[in-house]
Design a protein around this motif. Structure first.
Motif, PDB file in Angstrom:
ATOM      1  N   LEU A  45      -5.239   5.765 -13.149  1.00 52.74           N
ATOM      2  CA  LEU A  45      -4.788   5.179 -14.405  1.00 52.74           C
ATOM      3  C   LEU A  45      -5.249   3.728 -14.539  1.00 52.74           C
ATOM      4  O   LEU A  45      -5.704   3.307 -15.603  1.00 52.74           O
ATOM      5  CB  LEU A  45      -3.257   5.246 -14.482  1.00 52.74           C
ATOM      6  N   ARG A  46      -5.162   2.986 -13.426  1.00 50.60           N
ATOM      7  CA  ARG A  46      -5.600   1.588 -13.459  1.00 50.60           C
ATOM      8  C   ARG A  46      -7.091   1.484 -13.763  1.00 50.60           C
ATOM      9  O   ARG A  46      -7.522   0.627 -14.542  1.00 50.60           O
ATOM     10  CB  ARG A  46      -5.274   0.915 -12.125  1.00 50.60           C
TER      11      ARG A  46
ATOM     12  N   ASN B 295      -2.740   9.542 -11.358  1.00 52.75           N
ATOM     13  CA  ASN B 295      -2.105   8.712 -10.334  1.00 52.75           C
ATOM     14  C   ASN B 295      -2.333   7.248 -10.694  1.00 52.75           C
ATOM     15  O   ASN B 295      -3.087   6.929 -11.622  1.00 52.75           O
ATOM     16  CB  ASN B 295      -2.648   9.033  -8.938  1.00 52.75           C
ATOM     17  N   LYS B 296      -1.676   6.350  -9.949  1.00 51.43           N
ATOM     18  CA  LYS B 296      -1.730   4.931 -10.286  1.00 51.43           C
ATOM     19  C   LYS B 296      -3.152   4.379 -10.222  1.00 51.43           C
ATOM     20  O   LYS B 296      -3.574   3.610 -11.088  1.00 51.43           O
ATOM     21  CB  LYS B 296      -0.812   4.130  -9.357  1.00 51.43           C
ATOM     22  N   THR B 297      -3.878   4.768  -9.185  1.00 49.41           N
ATOM     23  CA  THR B 297      -5.239   4.252  -9.027  1.00 49.41           C
ATOM     24  C   THR B 297      -6.130   4.696 -10.174  1.00 49.41           C
ATOM     25  O   THR B 297      -6.851   3.888 -10.779  1.00 49.41           O
ATOM     26  CB  THR B 297      -5.840   4.719  -7.689  1.00 49.41           C
TER      27      THR B 297
ATOM     28  N   SER C 148       0.797  -1.235   0.000  1.00 52.65           N
ATOM     29  CA  SER C 148       0.000   0.000   0.000  1.00 52.65           C
ATOM     30  C   SER C 148       0.824   1.278   0.000  1.00 52.65           C
ATOM     31  O   SER C 148       0.274   2.353  -0.224  1.00 52.65           O
ATOM     32  CB  SER C 148      -0.941   0.012   1.219  1.00 52.65           C
TER      33      SER C 148
ATOM     34  N   TYR D  38     -12.922   9.338 -13.345  1.00 51.12           N
ATOM     35  CA  TYR D  38     -11.518   9.750 -13.340  1.00 51.12           C
ATOM     36  C   TYR D  38     -11.113  10.321 -14.698  1.00 51.12           C
ATOM     37  O   TYR D  38     -10.333  11.277 -14.775  1.00 51.12           O
ATOM     38  CB  TYR D  38     -10.621   8.572 -12.985  1.00 51.12           C
TER      39      TYR D  38
END
Length: 487
Positions: free
Chosen positions: A461-462, A457-459, A202, A445
């Protein structure tokens, strides 16, 4: 003084979903019990089952304590333990049986043992601590150490087998002054292992804390075998003192306050927030609360000022009919207002949703999905109604229950009584609602980034790049749900 081996019974390795999530918390109630025993000058050895591969891993520790006290004390604050999962029950039975072979005096405290104390005694346990148990444990160890067996029957909150007869003493009075308890025995925990797991998965390190015990609200499906319907609270000063110690000692970034209801006592949240700010403590935290309580006396604003990052509310359903049937005591309007205020103050609202309650129809399910998509919380947790002993809901459906009355692990989500639709339908519904939510998040998003309201951010983008995956699964899930209705 006595030599005591103390352990818990939750094994991440026996709960695949939580093992994959890898956000482990030490067994808090176990550490409170250990601290009380140490306060009495007992020699305490702690075996943490959280990272153990199997329950047999404790056997060498039990062998070293042959003929001494072995205490299995579960974390009654953690909802995963309160679910009374079969995998953990079987592990506990295995530990009991081995400990008895080694001549140990075996003492058990858990939600499951409180509900099924006779079964645990049949497995070989010597004593079951019923309900809130630190003081019961302290008194029992003292009596056993002094070989004062005559006084055992006077200890409240206890069950045991006496010459083939099951004995259960009167209930233990709940603790009112929680500040009298020592802080949990954090020094017994391999904190480095927890920190490593959190950082790897995390990117931050979180520990668990509790500020209260019990819940006075009467949602009729909610089991409270340990702390009951009473509500008792630590002082804000006591809580902040522990936070400061944990940050200084262990470098904690984040806390999960695992109270059933955080900050019910009037003005407690305000006092807590002001103390955190006065001490200039920097940390983030998440809590569980009710939508109606969040609307009192600027609570959301005070939580934001203290560093609150997430608030999980038991939204449960988007149908007022179902909320009323659950005796929930909240309204859809309160859920909506609380969610909007959380977002306004930069707190991430998160919803617990529950499907399959008695009388729930397709229209009620649609209302829940529509509420979720309309309010767009930061995250959701989905379950189906789960009957546990001691609840009004259990009494209503218990005649529908058969041999299996508990889930094996936290992700089984098996419908164990006769609901509107089949168990297969609800399994598919669980996945379908998650796919709908993740697709909606991806769209949100995308819009926020294009409009400059959100940095990549990573979240985010995912969620964006997996939108085609979720869209495809929504279609397949709908087909499977329709088939489950027809079968």
């Amino acid at each position: 003084m006595a030599e005591i081996l103390i352990a818990n019974t939750y094994f991440l390795n026996l709960d695949p979903k939580q093992h994959a999530n890898m956000q482990p918390y030490p067994p808090l109630a176990t550490l409170y019990a250990a601290a009380v025993l140490e306060q009495e000058n007992h020699q305490v050895t702690f075996f943490d089952t959280i990272f153990a591969e199997k329950y047999q891993d404790i056997f060498s520790f039990i062998t070293n304590h042959a003929g001494k006290f072995f205490v299995i004390y579960d974390d009654g604050f953690n909802y995963l333990t309160k679910m009374c999962l079969v995998n953990m029950r079987n592990a506990c039975f295995g530990m009991i049986q081995f400990a008895k072979q080694q001549g140990c005096t075996v003492i058990i405290s858990s939600s499951d043992a409180t509900d099924h104390w006779q079964e645990y005694l049949k497995q070989g346990a010597d004593y079951i601590l019923i309900g809130e148990a630190e003081i019961t444990l302290k008194e029992l160890i003292s009596a056993l150490e002094l070989k004062d067996t005559n006084s055992i029957s006077t200890i409240t909150g206890l069950a045991y087998n006496q010459d083939g007869n099951f004995i259960k003493t009167p209930p233990r009075a709940v603790l009112h002054d929680l500040d009298m308890l020592p802080f949990p025995a954090w020094h017994l925990v391999d904190i480095k292992k927890y920190r490593t797991k959190w950082k790897q998965k995390s990117g931050y390190f979180s520990l668990n804390m509790t500020t209260t015990r019990g819940c006075p609200f009467k949602c009729n499906w909610c089991a409270k075998p340990i702390y009951g319907n009473r509500y008792n609270c630590r002082s804000a000063e006591n809580v902040v003192q522990e936070i400061e110690m944990l940050i200084t000692t262990f470098g904690v970034d984040h806390f999960w306050f695992c109270d059933d209801i955080f900050g019910l006592k009037p003005l407690w949240i305000k006092q807590f927030s002001e103390l955190v700010q006065q001490k200039n403590l920097r940390f983030k935290f998440k809590i569980q609360c009710r939508a109606d309580l969040l609307l009192d006396t600027n609570n959301i604003q005070y939580l934001a000022l203290a560093g609150c990052d997430e608030i999980w509310i038991g939204a449960e359903s988007g149908s007022q009919k179902i909320l009323d049937a659950m005796d929930k005591g909240t309204t859809i309007a309160q859920i909506r207002t609380a969610t909007q205020l959380m977002k306004k103050h930069g707190i991430k609202p998160c919803f617990f949703l529950q499907f399959g309650y008695l009388g729930e129809l397709k229209t009620d399910i649609d209302l829940t999905i529509n509420m979720m998509l309309d309010l767009m919380p930061h995250d959701i947790g989905i379950s189906v109604s789960y009957p546990l002993p001691g609840t009004k809901f259990y009494e209503i459906v218990k005649n529908d229950l058969h041999e299996k009355q508990n889930w094996n692990d936290s992700d089984e989500l098996l419908m164990m009584y006769k609901a509107t639709f089949s168990p297969e339908y609800y399994k598919r519904l669980h996945r379908y609602v998650h796919y709908r939510f993740r697709l909606a998040q991806g769209k949100l998003y995308t819009y926020q980034m294009l409009s400059g309201k959100l940095k990549l951010n990573k979240t985010a983008l995912r969620r964006i790049i997996t939108m085609p995956y979720f869209a495809a699964n929504i279609i397949s899930s709908k087909i499977l749900m329709s088939a489950a209705i027809k079968s």
